[in-house]
Design an enzyme around this catalytic site. Structure first.
Site, PDB file in Angstrom:
ATOM      1  CG  ASP A  43      -3.280  -4.232  -7.865  1.00 20.16           C
ATOM      2  OD1 ASP A  43      -3.494  -3.178  -7.245  1.00 20.16           O
ATOM      3  OD2 ASP A  43      -2.754  -5.224  -7.335  1.00 20.16           O
TER       4      ASP A  43
ATOM      5  CB  THR B  85      -1.578  -0.021  -8.197  1.00 21.77           C
ATOM      6  OG1 THR B  85      -1.320  -1.337  -7.702  1.00 21.77           O
ATOM      7  CG2 THR B  85      -2.561  -0.114  -9.348  1.00 21.77           C
TER       8      THR B  85
ATOM      9  CG  ASP C 212      -2.053  -1.024   1.085  1.00 20.19           C
ATOM     10  OD1 ASP C 212      -2.431  -1.366  -0.051  1.00 20.19           O
ATOM     11  OD2 ASP C 212      -2.522  -1.502   2.135  1.00 20.19           O
ATOM     12  CB  VAL C 213       4.304   2.232  -0.681  1.00 18.52           C
ATOM     13  CG1 VAL C 213       4.702   1.643   0.647  1.00 18.52           C
ATOM     14  CG2 VAL C 213       4.755   1.346  -1.826  1.00 18.52           C
ATOM     15  N   GLY C 214       1.665   2.631  -2.908  1.00 20.29           N
ATOM     16  CA  GLY C 214       1.262   3.326  -4.127  1.00 20.29           C
ATOM     17  C   GLY C 214       1.891   2.782  -5.394  1.00 20.29           C
TER      18      GLY C 214
ATOM     19  N   GLY D 132       5.398  -5.123  -8.653  1.00 19.80           N
ATOM     20  CA  GLY D 132       5.564  -6.122  -7.606  1.00 19.80           C
ATOM     21  C   GLY D 132       4.347  -6.211  -6.713  1.00 19.80           C
ATOM     22  CB  ALA D 133       2.694  -8.582  -4.865  1.00 21.28           C
TER      23      ALA D 133
ATOM     24  CE  LYS E 203      -0.024  -6.436  -7.958  1.00 17.07           C
ATOM     25  NZ  LYS E 203       0.583  -5.466  -7.057  1.00 17.07           N
TER      26      LYS E 203
END
Length: 230
Positions: A55, A17, A13-15, A117-118, A38
């Protein structure tokens, strides 16, 4: 010249996407073929009767052109969890060869393949926990753009991620600071990281409405131009 790279993050959740979608739009406006990819996405979403994954849906929403669905993803799992756990719940196994072959195919079709990445770098892709995203990135032989936060804690997370990438000898194109609100703490965080790396950086302000991504104007185009000459 064809240029392909990963968008990776210091954490979930740092952004990643959002940054992937922004770079996709940037390249599209330059008139070149760009595709976001993705490899593994988790967490199915439901709105009324529609089922989708956030995503790849985000990519399609912000693309300047219609994206080919099968080019966007290889593995999708319903549980919003680490890839290895989400796959395990469905009795599935993530095969890195499938992902690497998909990337190779896309590189023959597009000028820019932007792989996302994930979670963080050491997110495991198998139940044993000994195969993680860093190994996948290393095998792909592609450089990375590191996305990080601007808030408290970002200095430690960013330096740890940079150190891991250097240990694995993965080329780093630059750092994207996402969600900046312009506070004095954030300014100091960004400046501290900039002063202790020799990497180009890009700062993306916090967006109150995600649709603002379509109209965002970033002052530092050198960073984006650098992506065109990897």
């Amino acid at each position: 010249m064809t240029n392909h790279f990963w968008i990776v993050g210091t954490d979930t959740d740092v952004g990643k996407t959002l940054v992937t979608a922004y770079f996709m739009r940037y390249f599209q406006t330059k008139g070149v073929k760009a595709i976001p990819y993705k490899p593994i996405q988790t967490g199915i979403m439901v709105e009324n009767t529609k089922h989708f994954y956030g995503d790849t849906e985000f990519y399609k929403s912000f693309s300047e052109e219609v994206l080919v669905e099968e080019h966007l993803n290889s593995y999708s799992f319903k549980k919003p969890a680490s890839p290895h756990y989400a796959a395990m719940l469905e009795g599935a196994v993530i095969d890195e060869a499938v992902i690497l072959q998909h990337i190779t195919k896309l590189m023959t079709m597009y000028d820019h393949v932007i792989c996302e990445g994930a979670g963080g770098l050491y997110v495991p892709l198998n139940e044993q926990g000994n195969y993680h995203f860093l190994k996948l990135i290393k095998q792909s032989q592609l450089p990375v753009v590191l996305v990080t936060r601007t808030k408290l804690g970002t200095i430690n997370h960013t330096f740890l991620s940079l150190e891991a990438l250097k240990i694995w000898e993965i080329p780093i194109v630059g750092i994207v600071f996402n969600g900046d609100e312009g506070t004095e703490l954030e300014k100091n965080n960004i400046r501290t990281i900039q002063q202790n790396t020799d990497l180009p950086t890009l700062v993306i302000p916090k967006l109150d409405v995600l649709s603002d991504l379509k109209n965002i104007q970033l002052p530092n185009t050198d960073f984006l131009e650098r992506l065109s000459s990897i």
